[in-house]
Write a protein that holds these residues in place. Sequence first.
Motif, PDB file in Angstrom:
ATOM      1  N   ALA A  81      -1.484   7.306   1.147  1.00 38.53           N
ATOM      2  CA  ALA A  81      -1.603   5.851   1.438  1.00 38.53           C
ATOM      3  C   ALA A  81      -2.848   5.904   2.561  1.00 38.53           C
ATOM      4  O   ALA A  81      -3.497   4.804   2.722  1.00 38.53           O
ATOM      5  CB  ALA A  81      -0.535   5.144   2.106  1.00 38.53           C
ATOM      6  N   GLY A  82      -3.242   7.090   3.089  1.00 36.14           N
ATOM      7  CA  GLY A  82      -4.093   7.104   3.982  1.00 36.14           C
ATOM      8  C   GLY A  82      -3.678   6.442   5.356  1.00 36.14           C
ATOM      9  O   GLY A  82      -4.549   5.939   6.237  1.00 36.14           O
ATOM     10  N   LEU A  83      -2.559   6.563   5.653  1.00 34.56           N
ATOM     11  CA  LEU A  83      -1.737   6.056   6.902  1.00 34.56           C
ATOM     12  C   LEU A  83      -0.928   7.255   7.678  1.00 34.56           C
ATOM     13  O   LEU A  83      -0.738   8.159   7.134  1.00 34.56           O
ATOM     14  CB  LEU A  83      -0.749   4.808   6.416  1.00 34.56           C
ATOM     15  N   SER A  84      -0.615   6.716   8.758  1.00 33.26           N
ATOM     16  CA  SER A  84       0.285   7.681   9.665  1.00 33.26           C
ATOM     17  C   SER A  84       1.751   7.686   9.075  1.00 33.26           C
ATOM     18  O   SER A  84       2.229   6.486   8.406  1.00 33.26           O
ATOM     19  CB  SER A  84       0.177   7.268  11.140  1.00 33.26           C
ATOM     20  N   GLN A  85       2.468   8.787   9.064  1.00 31.65           N
ATOM     21  CA  GLN A  85       3.845   8.837   8.948  1.00 31.65           C
ATOM     22  C   GLN A  85       4.590   7.854   9.688  1.00 31.65           C
ATOM     23  O   GLN A  85       5.693   7.215   8.963  1.00 31.65           O
ATOM     24  CB  GLN A  85       4.512  10.071   9.067  1.00 31.65           C
ATOM     25  N   GLY A  86       4.401   7.565  10.823  1.00 30.28           N
ATOM     26  CA  GLY A  86       4.767   6.514  11.661  1.00 30.28           C
ATOM     27  C   GLY A  86       4.885   5.091  11.250  1.00 30.28           C
ATOM     28  O   GLY A  86       5.744   4.463  10.936  1.00 30.28           O
ATOM     29  N   VAL A  87       3.920   4.792  10.327  1.00 28.71           N
ATOM     30  CA  VAL A  87       3.732   3.513   9.758  1.00 28.71           C
ATOM     31  C   VAL A  87       4.744   3.318   8.728  1.00 28.71           C
ATOM     32  O   VAL A  87       5.396   2.342   8.372  1.00 28.71           O
ATOM     33  CB  VAL A  87       2.063   3.293   9.135  1.00 28.71           C
ATOM     34  N   GLN A 128       0.915  -1.260  -0.129  1.00 23.69           N
ATOM     35  CA  GLN A 128      -0.044   0.003  -0.116  1.00 23.69           C
ATOM     36  C   GLN A 128       0.788   1.156  -0.055  1.00 23.69           C
ATOM     37  O   GLN A 128       0.488   2.354  -0.837  1.00 23.69           O
ATOM     38  CB  GLN A 128      -0.873  -0.076   1.053  1.00 23.69           C
ATOM     39  N   LEU A 129       1.706   1.400   0.756  1.00 24.24           N
ATOM     40  CA  LEU A 129       2.675   2.369   0.701  1.00 24.24           C
ATOM     41  C   LEU A 129       3.628   2.405  -0.567  1.00 24.24           C
ATOM     42  O   LEU A 129       3.861   3.506  -0.958  1.00 24.24           O
ATOM     43  CB  LEU A 129       3.857   2.272   1.892  1.00 24.24           C
TER      44      LEU A 129
END
Length: 233
Positions: A54-60, A28-29
């Motif tokens: 990606a709709g995710l946090s930068q931490g991920v 996904q990333l």
Amino acid sequence: MTTPETTPGAVPRQRKERKENADKRRQQLLDATWRSIAQNGLGRTTLATVAAEAGLSQGVAVFYFKSKAGLLIEALRDHYARYQENWERALKAAGDDPAEQLIALIRADFDEDICNPEALSIWYAFWGEMKFTSQYAEISSQFDAAREQAMRAVCGKLMGDAPGAEIARTAQWIDTFSDGFWQRLHVFPGNYDAQSALRETLLMAGRLVPQVAGRIEQNLAADAGRARRLRER
């Protein structure tokens, strides 16, 4: 009494699910990285732009790739892997006929999954940085070598007793012609389209390898027939 931890097979299943989820998140990333590069360019693509895409946090993103450099290296590797999977699949589908194999390799370069504005933007963004980033050049060399070897092998089957240097030169000319059309499609998208580029590349291959010229004409005639039927619907 059993629990999920003590039930036979539960732990391996949980590990498999975790790995599948991790693989999915990682892909996904990577997919988001391509979109970010196409929209923002290589320089302005960051872990933050990718995570947002990606709709995710930068931490991920940091967890999976540690840094922007690590993310971009893996994105390029993944992009090349998809390209290689595409031409390898086409080559296998062509069977044992070297004429069909040559045509399949050329067609694979203009497949809409490979030759589209987003994909071309990514190629040229990375190619422009290769002399400054050795990891990009190493990845490119690795995957390009496999493609060049496949093209030389097919040309060798068709050209029979021709000297090895001539076979290698012919294979290089064909791939260079495809690369040239990729550049034109990227820089002047309004003046060129993938289908006309494919046709010209096939015709050029027929000039370089006369043994396949007749088969190429048949393929192009079939293409024209399909296009005509689509227009008449």
